[in-house]
Design an enzyme around this catalytic site. Sequence first.
Site, PDB file in Angstrom:
ATOM      1  CG  ASN A 111      15.554  -5.037  -8.485  1.00  0.00           C
ATOM      2  OD1 ASN A 111      14.499  -5.114  -7.850  1.00  0.00           O
ATOM      3  ND2 ASN A 111      15.841  -5.852  -9.482  1.00  0.00           N
TER       4      ASN A 111
ATOM      5  CE  LYS B 128      10.655 -18.285  -3.970  1.00  0.00           C
ATOM      6  NZ  LYS B 128      11.453 -17.271  -3.291  1.00  0.00           N
TER       7      LYS B 128
ATOM      8  CE1 TYR C 122       8.551 -17.037   4.216  1.00  0.00           C
ATOM      9  CE2 TYR C 122       7.734 -15.530   2.532  1.00  0.00           C
ATOM     10  CZ  TYR C 122       8.693 -15.889   3.454  1.00  0.00           C
ATOM     11  OH  TYR C 122       9.785 -15.075   3.608  1.00  0.00           O
TER      12      TYR C 122
ATOM     13  CB  SER D 145       6.812 -20.793  -1.988  1.00  0.00           C
ATOM     14  OG  SER D 145       5.464 -20.964  -2.352  1.00  0.00           O
TER      15      SER D 145
ATOM     16  CE1 TYR E 244       8.140 -17.720  -6.579  1.00  0.00           C
ATOM     17  CE2 TYR E 244       6.307 -19.184  -6.056  1.00  0.00           C
ATOM     18  CZ  TYR E 244       7.227 -18.229  -5.668  1.00  0.00           C
ATOM     19  OH  TYR E 244       7.247 -17.792  -4.369  1.00  0.00           O
TER      20      TYR E 244
HETATM   21  P1  NAD Z   1       7.441  -8.699  -3.470  1.00  0.00           P
HETATM   22  O1  NAD Z   1       7.511  -8.733  -4.957  1.00  0.00           O
HETATM   23  O2  NAD Z   1       6.516  -7.748  -2.827  1.00  0.00           O
HETATM   24  O3  NAD Z   1       8.902  -8.465  -2.857  1.00  0.00           O
HETATM   25  C1  NAD Z   1      10.068  -8.896  -3.508  1.00  0.00           C
HETATM   26  C2  NAD Z   1      11.044  -7.737  -3.474  1.00  0.00           C
HETATM   27  O4  NAD Z   1      12.256  -8.145  -4.115  1.00  0.00           O
HETATM   28  C3  NAD Z   1      10.541  -6.493  -4.211  1.00  0.00           C
HETATM   29  O5  NAD Z   1      10.771  -5.356  -3.418  1.00  0.00           O
HETATM   30  C4  NAD Z   1      11.376  -6.459  -5.496  1.00  0.00           C
HETATM   31  O6  NAD Z   1      11.586  -5.138  -5.948  1.00  0.00           O
HETATM   32  C5  NAD Z   1      12.659  -7.130  -5.028  1.00  0.00           C
HETATM   33  N1  NAD Z   1      13.418  -7.808  -6.076  1.00  0.00           N
HETATM   34  C6  NAD Z   1      12.971  -8.668  -7.026  1.00  0.00           C
HETATM   35  N2  NAD Z   1      13.994  -9.101  -7.784  1.00  0.00           N
HETATM   36  C7  NAD Z   1      15.115  -8.502  -7.290  1.00  0.00           C
HETATM   37  C8  NAD Z   1      16.490  -8.541  -7.648  1.00  0.00           C
HETATM   38  N3  NAD Z   1      16.916  -9.293  -8.672  1.00  0.00           N
HETATM   39  N4  NAD Z   1      17.364  -7.811  -6.936  1.00  0.00           N
HETATM   40  C9  NAD Z   1      16.947  -7.039  -5.890  1.00  0.00           C
HETATM   41  N5  NAD Z   1      15.660  -6.951  -5.517  1.00  0.00           N
HETATM   42  C10 NAD Z   1      14.758  -7.680  -6.201  1.00  0.00           C
HETATM   43  O7  NAD Z   1       7.136 -10.205  -2.995  1.00  0.00           O
HETATM   44  P2  NAD Z   1       6.757 -10.720  -1.544  1.00  0.00           P
HETATM   45  O8  NAD Z   1       5.345 -11.159  -1.576  1.00  0.00           O
HETATM   46  O9  NAD Z   1       7.209  -9.767  -0.533  1.00  0.00           O
HETATM   47  O10 NAD Z   1       7.641 -12.047  -1.504  1.00  0.00           O
HETATM   48  C11 NAD Z   1       8.903 -12.067  -0.876  1.00  0.00           C
HETATM   49  C12 NAD Z   1       9.514 -13.445  -1.035  1.00  0.00           C
HETATM   50  O11 NAD Z   1       8.649 -14.412  -0.461  1.00  0.00           O
HETATM   51  C13 NAD Z   1       9.724 -13.868  -2.488  1.00  0.00           C
HETATM   52  O12 NAD Z   1      10.936 -14.564  -2.571  1.00  0.00           O
HETATM   53  C14 NAD Z   1       8.552 -14.786  -2.750  1.00  0.00           C
HETATM   54  O13 NAD Z   1       8.853 -15.742  -3.743  1.00  0.00           O
HETATM   55  C15 NAD Z   1       8.368 -15.431  -1.395  1.00  0.00           C
HETATM   56  N6  NAD Z   1       6.999 -15.906  -1.174  1.00  0.00           N
HETATM   57  C16 NAD Z   1       5.960 -15.020  -1.300  1.00  0.00           C
HETATM   58  C17 NAD Z   1       4.658 -15.484  -1.133  1.00  0.00           C
HETATM   59  C18 NAD Z   1       3.476 -14.548  -1.324  1.00  0.00           C
HETATM   60  O14 NAD Z   1       2.388 -15.029  -1.624  1.00  0.00           O
HETATM   61  N7  NAD Z   1       3.645 -13.239  -1.158  1.00  0.00           N
HETATM   62  C19 NAD Z   1       4.428 -16.824  -0.812  1.00  0.00           C
HETATM   63  C20 NAD Z   1       5.509 -17.679  -0.670  1.00  0.00           C
HETATM   64  C21 NAD Z   1       6.802 -17.208  -0.850  1.00  0.00           C
HETATM   65  C1  WQD Z   2      -6.120 -18.730  -3.442  1.00  0.00           C
HETATM   66  C2  WQD Z   2      -7.468 -19.368  -3.742  1.00  0.00           C
HETATM   67  C3  WQD Z   2      -7.807 -19.738  -6.088  1.00  0.00           C
HETATM   68  C4  WQD Z   2      -7.836 -15.507  -7.239  1.00  0.00           C
HETATM   69  C5  WQD Z   2      -0.228 -18.567  -4.770  1.00  0.00           C
HETATM   70  C6  WQD Z   2       1.006 -19.214  -5.324  1.00  0.00           C
HETATM   71  C7  WQD Z   2       1.845 -19.754  -4.219  1.00  0.00           C
HETATM   72  C8  WQD Z   2       2.145 -18.687  -3.162  1.00  0.00           C
HETATM   73  C9  WQD Z   2       0.896 -18.020  -2.694  1.00  0.00           C
HETATM   74  C10 WQD Z   2       4.222 -17.622  -3.722  1.00  0.00           C
HETATM   75  C11 WQD Z   2      -7.403 -20.469  -4.813  1.00  0.00           C
HETATM   76  C12 WQD Z   2      -8.797 -18.715  -5.569  1.00  0.00           C
HETATM   77  C13 WQD Z   2      -7.777 -16.685  -6.519  1.00  0.00           C
HETATM   78  C14 WQD Z   2      -9.085 -15.116  -7.809  1.00  0.00           C
HETATM   79  C15 WQD Z   2     -10.096 -17.111  -6.917  1.00  0.00           C
HETATM   80  N1  WQD Z   2       2.961 -17.630  -3.684  1.00  0.00           N
HETATM   81  N2  WQD Z   2      -8.885 -17.476  -6.372  1.00  0.00           N
HETATM   82  N3  WQD Z   2     -10.170 -15.938  -7.629  1.00  0.00           N
HETATM   83  O1  WQD Z   2      -2.788 -20.074  -5.784  1.00  0.00           O
HETATM   84  O2  WQD Z   2      -3.041 -20.691  -3.332  1.00  0.00           O
HETATM   85  O3  WQD Z   2      -0.993 -19.560  -4.093  1.00  0.00           O
HETATM   86  O4  WQD Z   2       0.155 -17.549  -3.830  1.00  0.00           O
HETATM   87  O5  WQD Z   2       4.976 -18.481  -3.371  1.00  0.00           O
HETATM   88  O6  WQD Z   2       3.008 -20.216  -4.820  1.00  0.00           O
HETATM   89  O7  WQD Z   2       0.606 -20.268  -6.202  1.00  0.00           O
HETATM   90  O8  WQD Z   2      -3.071 -18.274  -4.000  1.00  0.00           O
HETATM   91  O9  WQD Z   2      -4.401 -16.222  -3.741  1.00  0.00           O
HETATM   92  O10 WQD Z   2      -3.886 -17.065  -6.082  1.00  0.00           O
HETATM   93  O11 WQD Z   2      -5.487 -18.320  -4.658  1.00  0.00           O
HETATM   94  O12 WQD Z   2     -11.094 -17.819  -6.797  1.00  0.00           O
HETATM   95  O13 WQD Z   2      -9.186 -14.090  -8.490  1.00  0.00           O
HETATM   96  O14 WQD Z   2      -8.313 -18.352  -4.298  1.00  0.00           O
HETATM   97  O15 WQD Z   2      -8.405 -20.569  -7.051  1.00  0.00           O
HETATM   98  O16 WQD Z   2      -8.360 -21.429  -4.474  1.00  0.00           O
HETATM   99  P1  WQD Z   2      -2.535 -19.757  -4.371  1.00  0.00           P
HETATM  100  P2  WQD Z   2      -4.195 -17.372  -4.652  1.00  0.00           P
END
Ligand code: NAD
Ligand code: WQD
Length: 340
Positions: free
Chosen positions: A34, A154, A178, A126, A150
């Site tokens: 979206n 998950k 991840y 995650s 969040y």
């Molecule tokens: P992102 O925000 O870049 O990608 C998510 C995508 O989903 C976007 O393109 C957004 O437009 C779309 N989206 C959101 N809500 C929607 C909806 N209701 N319907 C259709 N599309 C929708 O995020 P990302 O970093 O690519 O993460 C992808 C997935 O991986 C997520 O589920 C996130 O929770 C999970 N994840 C990400 C990380 C990270 O740090 N990037 C870590 C662990 C898990």
């Molecule tokens: C990494 C390290 C901070 C920003 C998050 C989500 C997790 C997953 C991945 C989705 C930590 C430090 C950060 C800054 C800093 N996402 N930091 N200055 O918190 O490990 O994980 O992203 O699922 O759910 O919680 O990642 O990149 O925010 O932080 O010092 O401006 O960097 O304290 O030690 P985090 P992060």
Amino acid sequence: MQPVVLITGGAGYVGSHACVALIESGYLPLVLDNFSNSSVESLRRVARITGVQPQLVEADVRDASALDSVFRSGPIHAVMHFAGLKAVGESTVQPLRYYAHNLAGTLALAKAMQRAGVRNLVFSSSATVYGEPGIEQLHEDLRCDPVNPYGRTKWMIEQMLADLAASEPGWRIARLRYFNPVGAHASGLIGEDPRGVPNNLMPYVSQVAVGRLDRLRVFGGDWPTPDGTGVRDYIHVMDLADGHVATLRHLLATPPQLLTLNLGTGRGTSVLEMIRAFERASGRAVPYDVVDRRPGDIAACWADATRAAHVLGWRTQRGIDDLCRDAWRWQQANPRGYGG
Ligand code: NAD
Ligand code: WQD
């Protein structure tokens, strides 16, 4: 005919890199997004890298009729479900929005898959589901106890998918936890493009190096870690994308099952180590101040990555210097992201 994989959230950061890896492995991605946190430009760039333009449906994953028409449009072999919201801080302020997009979104998707008889699903979970386990190396069998909305979305989704797999034969479901995805495709054409000021370390460091932000704030210099700063497991987004392809191949080649896998490197890197690596890769200084700890942070965690290696025969190939080099290439070529 090439197998079609529905990629929800395929225009986003991880999803767009997964599209590249899938195309290069002989799959055809069909993206549903979206664009709430992405732009169609990422998919144009995927086409520039691969020569294949992913098919696109602009829709919300909660829209049952849009999902039904996608599944009716032709055979879909599997679904990779990336769509969702991912900012921990925002989830504490707008929890219902997170439950709606993440939990209700996955529910709508699973129901549509059930109606369509498509039972192969790879879900983006995650490491945040582990919460604050009090140990550093995190194994899949640890008890999950997430500490923010969040993370709870998950974990609830993971449990919903386990209930589904147990209730009906034929489901092949992977729950991929991840660790910290960072970096960009080596072409510099696609990468992470956060809206507003980044929450995460790597995009913040990149934007300081490119001059878009002034200074990094290092959240805490007094953690019980070797240099006092937080330690995390940073996984190159192309390694993560390859891990998705390996998971899909494994699921499709084995009997129905529920699989839970960490995707990480198995190694921890501190904030200061990351800053130094980025300075080496970019040749730019990353000025920083050490400030108070960020609420909700933990000292250190990294993946126990042995199960994914054993089950999939997959391991990460890229290290910290690779991911800083690729993040910098993307940032330098696209200082304002896809917007210009
Ligand atoms: P992102 O925000 O870049 O990608 C998510 C995508 O989903 C976007 O393109 C957004 O437009 C779309 N989206 C959101 N809500 C929607 C909806 N209701 N319907 C259709 N599309 C929708 O995020 P990302 O970093 O690519 O993460 C992808 C997935 O991986 C997520 O589920 C996130 O929770 C999970 N994840 C990400 C990380 C990270 O740090 N990037 C870590 C662990 C898990
Ligand atoms: C990494 C390290 C901070 C920003 C998050 C989500 C997790 C997953 C991945 C989705 C930590 C430090 C950060 C800054 C800093 N996402 N930091 N200055 O918190 O490990 O994980 O992203 O699922 O759910 O919680 O990642 O990149 O925010 O932080 O010092 O401006 O960097 O304290 O030690 P985090 P992060």
